[in-house]
Design a protein around this motif. Structure first.
Motif, PDB file in Angstrom:
ATOM      1  N   GLU A  22       0.597  -1.304  -0.011  1.00 50.29           N
ATOM      2  CA  GLU A  22      -0.090   0.192   0.098  1.00 50.29           C
ATOM      3  C   GLU A  22       0.928   1.260  -0.167  1.00 50.29           C
ATOM      4  O   GLU A  22       0.677   2.293  -0.813  1.00 50.29           O
ATOM      5  N   THR A  44      -5.434   4.131   1.097  1.00 47.07           N
ATOM      6  CA  THR A  44      -6.201   3.038   0.433  1.00 47.07           C
ATOM      7  C   THR A  44      -6.925   3.449  -0.890  1.00 47.07           C
ATOM      8  O   THR A  44      -6.895   2.441  -1.865  1.00 47.07           O
ATOM      9  N   ASP A  54      -6.044   1.519  -4.358  1.00 47.35           N
ATOM     10  CA  ASP A  54      -7.051   0.753  -5.176  1.00 47.35           C
ATOM     11  C   ASP A  54      -6.937   1.404  -6.719  1.00 47.35           C
ATOM     12  O   ASP A  54      -7.150   0.566  -7.441  1.00 47.35           O
TER      13      ASP A  54
END
Length: 257
Positions: free
Chosen positions: A13, A55, A59
């Motif tokens: 991430e 996040t 994504d």
């Protein structure tokens, strides 16, 4: 010209967020670099920026990589990002640049003239090799609560890649795999989906107490392992080539207790 280094967290991430931030700067990719963690010595005539894991940004990068580069290249990039090598951030970033900006697309990993692609390939292969080793050498033990538990100490972050394998084969079991070096648990509830948990609070020795049957089976298996050995054919060097010492310490048959 001035170089810019985007410092990010050592996680998938963190790296993907840094890749997103690098593109958001809209500057020449040759002058931008993604660096995992802080440096001991800062470079002269360089600017350092900090990127926090996000996040939403992650994504977006994941969707772009899968659609533009394909699942195979995406998997290679993820394995490179899971490596323990400090150069992985820059290798992954410039491999993404090669695939998207330079237009290599699904053939990105074939462009071995690009040193960043070569480095990404090497790091991914290193992680994949350790992943295969863990699939072969990992050992589970039954705890008092009936949970299957395994302790590992890999160099690379292989838990996200080995969990699907065991979740498929042990679908009806409650089990955990713990990477003690990273403080990371892979947790699988019976008939459920597996997930990752960071080690906020280490499990106590009472929780990790082996069941009585497990202790008996371990003693029997250790005895069996020693009994079938042929002393005249013992070859420690060959054994260490096939089964490195760093894996043996987590295997019950090599337990000296």
């Amino acid at each position: 010209m001035e170089e810019k280094y985007i410092i990010c967290e050592d996680s998938l991430e963190g790296i993907f967020t840094a890749v997103y931030d690098a593109y958001a700067l809209r500057e020449g990719h040759d002058r931008l670099h993604v660096q995992v963690g802080e440096e001991d010595n800062y470079r002269l005539f360089a600017t350092y920026l900090y990127s926090r894991p996000d996040t939403v940004k992650t994504d977006k990068v994941v969707r772009t990589l899968k659609s533009r580069l394909g699942e195979e290249v995406y998997g290679t990039i993820c394995r490179a990002a899971a490596s323990d090598d400090s150069s992985k951030g820059d290798a992954v970033y410039h491999t993404v640049v090669e695939g998207i900006t330079a237009g290599s697309g699904r053939r990105t990993m074939e462009n071995l003239r690009n040193p960043y692609v070569v480095r990404t390939f090497e790091l991914a292969r290193r992680t994949a090799n350790e992943e295969h080793h863990e699939l072969e050498f990992i050992r589970f033990q039954e705890l008092e609560q009936g949970i299957l538990y395994s302790l590992i100490g890999p160099k690379n972050n292989v838990i996200p890649f080995i969990m699907p394998h065991f979740a498929d084969r042990l679908a009806t079991e409650n089990f955990m795999i713990y990477d003690e070096g990273r403080g990371l648990f892979g947790v699988h509830p019976a008939r459920g989906e597996w997930y990752l948990v960071s080690d906020a609070a280490r499990l106590s020795e009472e929780v990790l107490q082996k069941s009585h049957k497990e202790q008996q089976y371990q003693e029997l298996f250790t005895l069996f392992h020693k009994t079938i050995a042929i002393r005249e054919r013992r070859n420690i060097r060959l054994q260490c080539q096939m089964l490195p010492l760093r894996f043996q310490e987590y295997m019950v048959e090599f337990n000296k207790n």
